[in-house]
Design an enzyme around this catalytic site. Sequence first.
Site, short mmCIF file in Angstrom:
data_model
loop_
_atom_site.label_atom_id
_atom_site.label_comp_id
_atom_site.label_asym_id
_atom_site.label_seq_id
_atom_site.Cartn_x
_atom_site.Cartn_y
_atom_site.Cartn_z
N ASP A 13 2.30 16.23 -41.12
CA ASP A 13 2.34 14.56 -42.06
C ASP A 13 1.34 13.21 -41.38
O ASP A 13 2.46 11.75 -41.37
CB ASP A 13 3.44 14.65 -43.16
CG ASP A 13 3.45 13.77 -43.53
OD1 ASP A 13 2.02 13.15 -44.23
OD2 ASP A 13 3.97 12.81 -44.56
N GLY B 214 10.28 1.68 -46.15
CA GLY B 214 9.98 2.75 -45.80
C GLY B 214 10.40 3.75 -47.55
O GLY B 214 11.73 4.11 -47.23
N VAL C 226 13.41 5.11 -46.10
CA VAL C 226 14.18 4.37 -44.64
C VAL C 226 14.75 3.60 -44.90
O VAL C 226 13.89 1.84 -45.81
CB VAL C 226 12.90 3.82 -43.66
CG1 VAL C 226 13.24 3.71 -42.30
CG2 VAL C 226 11.79 5.70 -43.87
N GLY D 170 8.60 7.82 -48.65
CA GLY D 170 7.63 8.95 -48.34
C GLY D 170 8.53 10.11 -49.17
O GLY D 170 8.70 10.49 -49.57
N SER D 171 7.58 11.15 -48.66
CA SER D 171 7.35 12.66 -49.72
C SER D 171 8.67 13.06 -48.21
O SER D 171 9.82 14.02 -49.14
CB SER D 171 6.48 13.24 -48.68
OG SER D 171 6.61 13.44 -47.41
N PHE D 172 9.27 12.97 -47.36
CA PHE D 172 10.91 13.36 -47.19
C PHE D 172 12.07 12.71 -47.68
O PHE D 172 13.17 12.64 -47.02
CB PHE D 172 10.77 13.48 -45.25
CG PHE D 172 9.70 14.13 -44.67
CD1 PHE D 172 9.87 15.86 -45.20
CD2 PHE D 172 8.36 14.21 -44.72
CE1 PHE D 172 8.79 16.88 -44.54
CE2 PHE D 172 7.46 14.83 -44.09
CZ PHE D 172 7.77 16.44 -44.12
N GLY D 173 11.94 11.53 -47.68
CA GLY D 173 12.80 10.39 -48.32
C GLY D 173 13.03 9.11 -48.22
O GLY D 173 11.93 9.00 -48.12
#
Length: 620
Positions: free
Chosen positions: A440, A312, A319, A314-317
């Site tokens: 989010d 995955g 996975v 995403g905007s935070f990092g």
Amino acid sequence: MEDNHLEGMIPSTFKNFQRIQKLRLEGNRLFGDIPAFIGDLTQLYFLRLDRNILEGSIPPNIGNCQKLQYLDFSQNNLRGSIPLDIFSISSLTNLLDLSRNKLSGSLPKEVGMLKNIDWLDVSENHLCGEIPGTIGECISLEYLRLQGNSFNGTIPSSFASLKGLQYLDISRNQLYGPIPDVLQNISSLEHLNVSFNMLEGEVPTNGVFRNATQVAMIGNYKLCGGISQLHLPPCSVKRWKHTKNHFPRLIAVIVGVVSFLFILSVIIAIYWVRKRNQNPSFDSPAIHQLDKVSYHDLHQGTDGFSDRNLIGLGSFGSVYRGNLVSEDNVVAVKVLNLQKKGAHKNFIVECNALKTIRHRNLVQVLTCCSSTDYKGQEFKALVFDYMKNGSLEQWLHPEILNAEPPTTLDLGKRFNIIFDVASALHYLHQECEQLVIHCDLKPSNVLLDDDMVAHVSDFGIARLVSSIGGTSHINTSTIGIKGTVGYAPPEYGMGSEVSICGDMYSFGILMLEILTGRRPTDEVFQDGQNLHNFVATSFPDNIKEILDPHLVTRDVEVAIENGNHTNLIPRVEESLVSLFRIGLICSMESPKERMNIMDVTKELNTIRKAFLAGFCTPCN
């Protein structure tokens, strides 16, 4: 010429019927606009064009037909607002029926000019705004149908002026406030339906309210009292009636409470100052609140953060799927995308806070890593439970998976996922020791375990990332991370603070995506169109047109193929309409108009019972 198989447009030669008094073309297959020359047929007293496929708007010059007593344009595809001219036809005494169209705008206050009308029906349209109080001036009304619109505000007390009213249906709107006591004074009222609004307060017990078979009020979860046959909860104790007599006592109570709170706050402040002086610093080796893992462990467990283990983005990092000896199972590792350095203390504090948050529908934080990588760069990561069935994003949009056969979700599973996500939000907003705003919420942040139970991930990550940047709170307009385009509420784009109302908007959009299978960023949504409006234009009459074709179970699919959503199993149809209604209210543009999570979970519980009953009851 009613009830035939006539097709095409209404011929322009009809304008030559200057002396025609009665025209019936209902129940055919006529299409196109209602011709403007209708307004030139000034001798008409009876006009029916209902049950066709006419479109366009209602011609304003219909107001020239000042002898009309009966006007029926229902069950077409008419759009636009209701022209004011229609209310100037003082001769309208029998019926005005504009129901089951796609009319928008408000119900004008000029409706009060129809003082002699017996039957008024504007139900099943897209009308909004408040129900005008002037409707109480229609003193001859016997049947009033306003259901299936988006009327808001309170129920007008002026309804009490309709002394001959026999039938009143205002269900499936967005009305709030109490049911006016004066409705029980309408002695002729035999049927009242206020279901599926947001009404609250005590239900009257006289008049029509004395007979449970004459009233319907399901879907209003803040109503109380009434007769016992309605099975409503009892109302709480009423406020003091003579406020003036209790004013001195009230002042004394307020002063006492304020004094107590002040003394309590001083004691707590002294306690925490002493405790802080006694505790070791966050930089000391004595911090054992959270078992941490090393960068080496994570690097080894994910094969060097290889692309084949990437599950995955995403905007935070990013996975990764990994194996950790210390956890003895498969885990998910979220490597944070660091924009700023430092704030090691805050990172540990926030990680500890996240680890204490436990709920069956939240992804559990197992441990964390705060270190440097092999290049000497700062590295921070969280370790979560691994969810075998991936994200909701992958299931809603199976084209992104290379799976055979294609992965799809039936209606039952989708409803369970909606319920699971709502339960997680209820916990974050109402039950946590400290309020957690997700910021989010979207399908890629809803993960599914082996049993297809939904678990919300990335909760509290916005606060965590802000702590890395040295910001202590996320409730500020300066935080850059405020959700994902399409799921973030419009007020965030105008600099508003993050809020639980913002989470409810994201939840509403998520619901609509689950039901329609369309992303809010779908390329079809252009020129001001969006997912909310896409659903609203088909709600509630044409939900079959917007349902995800992969969604329905076999029984429901057969019903839909019959050509009309009214052929759906009744309880399942009602459940779908109710789900769409919640999604629409939660995704309203104005934060004040959105539902809160407590009301959502209450409604979902009720819908769930009806939904299960609809699928479990054998069909004859």
